[in-house]
Design a protein around this motif. Structure first.
Motif, PDB file in Angstrom:
ATOM      1  N   THR A 174       0.828  -1.216   0.000  1.00 31.44           N
ATOM      2  CA  THR A 174       0.000   0.000   0.000  1.00 31.44           C
ATOM      3  C   THR A 174       0.862   1.268   0.000  1.00 31.44           C
ATOM      4  OG1 THR A 174      -0.362  -0.238   2.405  1.00 31.44           O
ATOM      5  CG2 THR A 174      -2.102  -1.042   0.938  1.00 31.44           C
ATOM      6  N   THR A 175       2.097   1.154   0.474  1.00 37.90           N
ATOM      7  CA  THR A 175       3.024   2.299   0.360  1.00 37.90           C
ATOM      8  C   THR A 175       3.403   2.509  -1.100  1.00 37.90           C
ATOM      9  OG1 THR A 175       3.915   1.861   2.565  1.00 37.90           O
ATOM     10  CG2 THR A 175       5.278   3.194   1.073  1.00 37.90           C
ATOM     11  N   THR A 176       3.722   1.429  -1.778  1.00 36.35           N
ATOM     12  CA  THR A 176       4.137   1.530  -3.183  1.00 36.35           C
ATOM     13  C   THR A 176       2.995   2.065  -4.048  1.00 36.35           C
ATOM     14  OG1 THR A 176       5.753  -0.197  -2.865  1.00 36.35           O
ATOM     15  CG2 THR A 176       5.049   0.179  -5.130  1.00 36.35           C
ATOM     16  N   ILE A 177       1.778   1.630  -3.763  1.00 35.41           N
ATOM     17  CA  ILE A 177       0.610   2.141  -4.509  1.00 35.41           C
ATOM     18  C   ILE A 177       0.499   3.658  -4.313  1.00 35.41           C
ATOM     19  CG2 ILE A 177      -1.923   2.126  -4.554  1.00 35.41           C
ATOM     20  CD1 ILE A 177      -1.641  -0.974  -3.838  1.00 35.41           C
ATOM     21  N   ALA A 178       0.670   4.113  -3.072  1.00 35.38           N
ATOM     22  CA  ALA A 178       0.587   5.564  -2.800  1.00 35.38           C
ATOM     23  C   ALA A 178       1.692   6.319  -3.547  1.00 35.38           C
ATOM     24  CB  ALA A 178       0.684   5.822  -1.296  1.00 35.38           C
ATOM     25  N   TRP A 179       2.910   5.804  -3.487  1.00 36.13           N
ATOM     26  CA  TRP A 179       4.017   6.483  -4.182  1.00 36.13           C
ATOM     27  C   TRP A 179       3.766   6.508  -5.688  1.00 36.13           C
ATOM     28  CZ3 TRP A 179       9.528   7.503  -2.518  1.00 36.13           C
ATOM     29  CH2 TRP A 179       9.636   7.670  -1.139  1.00 36.13           C
ATOM     30  N   ALA A 180       3.247   5.410  -6.236  1.00 33.17           N
ATOM     31  CA  ALA A 180       2.995   5.350  -7.686  1.00 33.17           C
ATOM     32  C   ALA A 180       1.967   6.404  -8.095  1.00 33.17           C
ATOM     33  CB  ALA A 180       2.524   3.947  -8.080  1.00 33.17           C
ATOM     34  N   LEU A 181       0.877   6.491  -7.342  1.00 31.62           N
ATOM     35  CA  LEU A 181      -0.147   7.496  -7.683  1.00 31.62           C
ATOM     36  C   LEU A 181       0.404   8.900  -7.460  1.00 31.62           C
ATOM     37  CD1 LEU A 181      -3.366   5.763  -6.247  1.00 31.62           C
ATOM     38  CD2 LEU A 181      -2.630   5.893  -8.641  1.00 31.62           C
ATOM     39  N   GLY A 182       1.215   9.051  -6.417  1.00 28.10           N
ATOM     40  CA  GLY A 182       1.845  10.352  -6.156  1.00 28.10           C
ATOM     41  C   GLY A 182       2.798  10.755  -7.271  1.00 28.10           C
ATOM     42  N   SER A 183       3.347   9.787  -7.970  1.00 24.07           N
ATOM     43  CA  SER A 183       4.262  10.072  -9.096  1.00 24.07           C
ATOM     44  C   SER A 183       3.497  10.234 -10.403  1.00 24.07           C
ATOM     45  CB  SER A 183       5.282   8.935  -9.258  1.00 24.07           C
ATOM     46  OG  SER A 183       6.090   8.842  -8.123  1.00 24.07           O
ATOM     47  N   GLY A 184       2.181  10.212 -10.332  1.00 26.57           N
ATOM     48  CA  GLY A 184       1.384  10.496 -11.528  1.00 26.57           C
ATOM     49  C   GLY A 184       0.874   9.283 -12.278  1.00 26.57           C
ATOM     50  N   ALA A 185       1.041   8.083 -11.709  1.00 23.65           N
ATOM     51  CA  ALA A 185       0.471   6.896 -12.387  1.00 23.65           C
ATOM     52  C   ALA A 185      -1.035   7.113 -12.568  1.00 23.65           C
ATOM     53  CB  ALA A 185       0.726   5.637 -11.561  1.00 23.65           C
ATOM     54  N   ALA A 238      -6.612   2.485   0.413  1.00 22.91           N
ATOM     55  CA  ALA A 238      -5.341   1.799   0.710  1.00 22.91           C
ATOM     56  C   ALA A 238      -4.533   2.691   1.640  1.00 22.91           C
ATOM     57  CB  ALA A 238      -4.581   1.511  -0.583  1.00 22.91           C
ATOM     58  N   GLY A 239      -4.284   2.205   2.864  1.00 21.65           N
ATOM     59  CA  GLY A 239      -3.657   3.041   3.889  1.00 21.65           C
ATOM     60  C   GLY A 239      -2.188   2.743   4.084  1.00 21.65           C
ATOM     61  N   SER A 240      -1.438   3.791   4.401  1.00 20.78           N
ATOM     62  CA  SER A 240      -0.006   3.658   4.714  1.00 20.78           C
ATOM     63  C   SER A 240       0.432   4.959   5.362  1.00 20.78           C
ATOM     64  CB  SER A 240       0.810   3.400   3.438  1.00 20.78           C
ATOM     65  OG  SER A 240       0.655   4.489   2.543  1.00 20.78           O
ATOM     66  N   PHE A 241       1.646   4.990   5.917  1.00 21.61           N
ATOM     67  CA  PHE A 241       2.151   6.269   6.431  1.00 21.61           C
ATOM     68  C   PHE A 241       2.284   7.274   5.295  1.00 21.61           C
ATOM     69  CE2 PHE A 241       3.884   3.480   9.885  1.00 21.61           C
ATOM     70  CZ  PHE A 241       3.130   4.050  10.908  1.00 21.61           C
ATOM     71  N   ALA A 242       2.559   6.777   4.092  1.00 21.67           N
ATOM     72  CA  ALA A 242       2.825   7.661   2.947  1.00 21.67           C
ATOM     73  C   ALA A 242       1.659   8.596   2.630  1.00 21.67           C
ATOM     74  CB  ALA A 242       3.162   6.823   1.712  1.00 21.67           C
ATOM     75  N   CYS A 243       0.439   8.198   2.976  1.00 21.32           N
ATOM     76  CA  CYS A 243      -0.728   9.028   2.631  1.00 21.32           C
ATOM     77  C   CYS A 243      -1.691   9.084   3.823  1.00 21.32           C
ATOM     78  CB  CYS A 243      -1.419   8.466   1.388  1.00 21.32           C
ATOM     79  SG  CYS A 243      -1.778   6.706   1.508  1.00 21.32           S
ATOM     80  N   ASP A 258       2.996  11.193   5.087  1.00 18.25           N
ATOM     81  CA  ASP A 258       2.425  12.156   4.130  1.00 18.25           C
ATOM     82  C   ASP A 258       3.372  12.538   2.994  1.00 18.25           C
ATOM     83  OD1 ASP A 258       0.043  12.061   5.457  1.00 18.25           O
ATOM     84  OD2 ASP A 258       0.407  13.881   6.633  1.00 18.25           O
ATOM     85  N   HIS A 259       4.086  11.575   2.505  1.00 15.74           N
ATOM     86  CA  HIS A 259       4.888  11.785   1.291  1.00 15.74           C
ATOM     87  C   HIS A 259       3.971  12.155   0.118  1.00 15.74           C
ATOM     88  CE1 HIS A 259       8.086  11.087  -1.607  1.00 15.74           C
ATOM     89  NE2 HIS A 259       7.261  10.320  -2.300  1.00 15.74           N
ATOM     90  N   VAL A 260       2.737  11.650   0.169  1.00 16.64           N
ATOM     91  CA  VAL A 260       1.780  11.838  -0.930  1.00 16.64           C
ATOM     92  C   VAL A 260       0.503  12.480  -0.369  1.00 16.64           C
ATOM     93  CG1 VAL A 260       0.366  10.586  -2.622  1.00 16.64           C
ATOM     94  CG2 VAL A 260       2.656   9.752  -2.061  1.00 16.64           C
ATOM     95  N   ASN A 261       0.021  13.504  -1.060  1.00 14.76           N
ATOM     96  CA  ASN A 261      -1.231  14.126  -0.590  1.00 14.76           C
ATOM     97  C   ASN A 261      -2.409  13.647  -1.439  1.00 14.76           C
ATOM     98  OD1 ASN A 261      -3.032  15.715   0.789  1.00 14.76           O
ATOM     99  ND2 ASN A 261      -2.656  17.513  -0.487  1.00 14.76           N
ATOM    100  N   GLU A 268      16.403  -2.402   3.052  1.00 15.50           N
ATOM    101  CA  GLU A 268      16.230  -1.562   4.235  1.00 15.50           C
ATOM    102  C   GLU A 268      15.773  -0.148   3.853  1.00 15.50           C
ATOM    103  OE1 GLU A 268      19.343  -1.848   7.064  1.00 15.50           O
ATOM    104  OE2 GLU A 268      18.259  -0.534   8.445  1.00 15.50           O
ATOM    105  N   ARG A 269      16.252   0.334   2.713  1.00 13.40           N
ATOM    106  CA  ARG A 269      15.861   1.674   2.274  1.00 13.40           C
ATOM    107  C   ARG A 269      14.346   1.785   2.148  1.00 13.40           C
ATOM    108  NH1 ARG A 269      16.838   3.371  -3.757  1.00 13.40           N
ATOM    109  NH2 ARG A 269      14.962   2.095  -3.826  1.00 13.40           N
ATOM    110  N   ASP A 270      13.695   0.697   1.735  1.00 14.94           N
ATOM    111  CA  ASP A 270      12.228   0.727   1.580  1.00 14.94           C
ATOM    112  C   ASP A 270      11.533   0.939   2.929  1.00 14.94           C
ATOM    113  OD1 ASP A 270      12.837   0.179  -0.999  1.00 14.94           O
ATOM    114  OD2 ASP A 270      11.926  -1.817  -1.051  1.00 14.94           O
ATOM    115  N   ILE A 271      12.149   0.428   3.993  1.00 12.59           N
ATOM    116  CA  ILE A 271      11.549   0.621   5.326  1.00 12.59           C
ATOM    117  C   ILE A 271      11.616   2.101   5.680  1.00 12.59           C
ATOM    118  CG2 ILE A 271      11.701   0.019   7.774  1.00 12.59           C
ATOM    119  CD1 ILE A 271      13.004  -2.635   6.932  1.00 12.59           C
ATOM    120  N   ARG A 272      12.754   2.729   5.389  1.00 15.37           N
ATOM    121  CA  ARG A 272      12.871   4.178   5.684  1.00 15.37           C
ATOM    122  C   ARG A 272      11.864   4.963   4.842  1.00 15.37           C
ATOM    123  NH1 ARG A 272      18.366   3.130   5.434  1.00 15.37           N
ATOM    124  NH2 ARG A 272      18.592   4.262   3.471  1.00 15.37           N
TER     125      ARG A 272
END
Ligand code: MLT
Length: 263
Positions: A38-49, A129-134, A240-243, A230-234
């Motif tokens: 769910t983090t990756t989904i948020a980042w993908a949509l945040g990147s304009g997918a 889809a919930g995550s810290f990212a959004c 709120d990386h993605v609004n 490990e980078r993915d955990i960080r």
């Protein structure tokens, strides 16, 4: 103040196996697989997918891709055993879904637990889809959807390979805290999640680092460290990386995750 009979409540399910799909019918359900689906989904949509189409199996992904218009521009993403699936363009690292790769694209996506948990929530009226990212966007959309429908909010943790995972419980706690004015705890799992989250949130140090530290010790985190992610955990610890709030809707090509419309 709303009459108590109209107040919504927050229920947490530590695993999909803990809740029958029909119980989610008519509710607002937030699916959580913070490491990493769910983090990756948020980042993908945040990147304009344009959209993320979740499917259960790698073979489903390739056959759906083959049926889509503009298939040569479709991205296949996801993991098995934590690593990129053979023949797929991308794995499950949030940072790989950057604008250069995904802007305007359709992503067909399959992961071990996350896309399965999304399918488990199919009877809900709204699936987010919930995550810290959004975190803020998801809490905002859930609050207004629950108020509109006077329905309960269910937090559905994906877990890892059939086991409860602390990292998903932390996101459930952070969401429950943000929803708690409108939605008191519906079950003790929500209280458990709130306690776990508040323990991490009140520890010394920078918030992202505190979250990452707790997630590194958790079941899903240990797996990722072993695989060198490990980078993915960080990245998954950034709040709120993605609004935007990922929402599962029914599209012409089947279920699709898109940024929820607000306002
Ligand atoms: C899952 O669906 O459980 C995750 O995608 C696992 C992972 O990130 O490797």
């Amino acid at each position: 103040m709303k009459p108590s009979t109209l107040r919504t409540r927050t229920f947490t399910h530590l695993l999909p196996a803990h809740v029958e799909p029909w119980i989610l019918e008519g509710t607002v359900t937030i699916v959580i697989d913070v490491l990493r689906a769910t983090t990756t989904i948020a980042w993908a949509l945040g990147s304009g997918a344009a959209r993320v189409l979740p499917v259960l199996e790698p073979a489903d992904a390739t056959s759906l891709r083959d049926r889509l218009e503009g298939r040569e521009r479709v991205i296949l993403g996801g993991e098995r055993m934590g690593v990129r699936i053979e023949g797929f363009h991308l794995g499950n690292s949030p940072r790989d879904y950057d604008a250069d790769r995904v802007d305007g694209r359709t992503i067909v996506f399959t992961t071990t637990n996350g896309t399965r948990a999304l399918a488990h929530a199919r009877k809900a009226r709204r699936v987010l889809a919930g995550s810290f990212a959004c975190l803020s966007a998801v809490a905002r959309v859930a609050r207004s959807a629950a108020a509109e429908q006077t329905s309960d909010v269910h937090l559905l943790c994906a877990g890892t390979d059939g086991g409860v995972t602390l990292e998903d419980v932390l996101v459930a706690g952070a969401l429950a805290e943000r929803l708690s004015d409108d939605a008191p705890a519906g079950n003790d799992e929500t209280l458990l999640a709130l306690h776990a989250w508040r323990h991490v949130a009140s520890a010394p140090g920078e918030q992202g680092e505190r979250i990452a530290r707790a997630m590194r010790d958790a079941r899903g985190g240990v797996n990722l460290v072993q695989l060198g992610f490990e980078r993915d955990i960080r990245d998954a610890s950034i709040i709120d990386h993605v609004n935007a709030c990922p929402e599962l809707v029914t599209g012409q090509d089947g279920p699709a995750l898109v940024a929820a419309r607000e306002g």
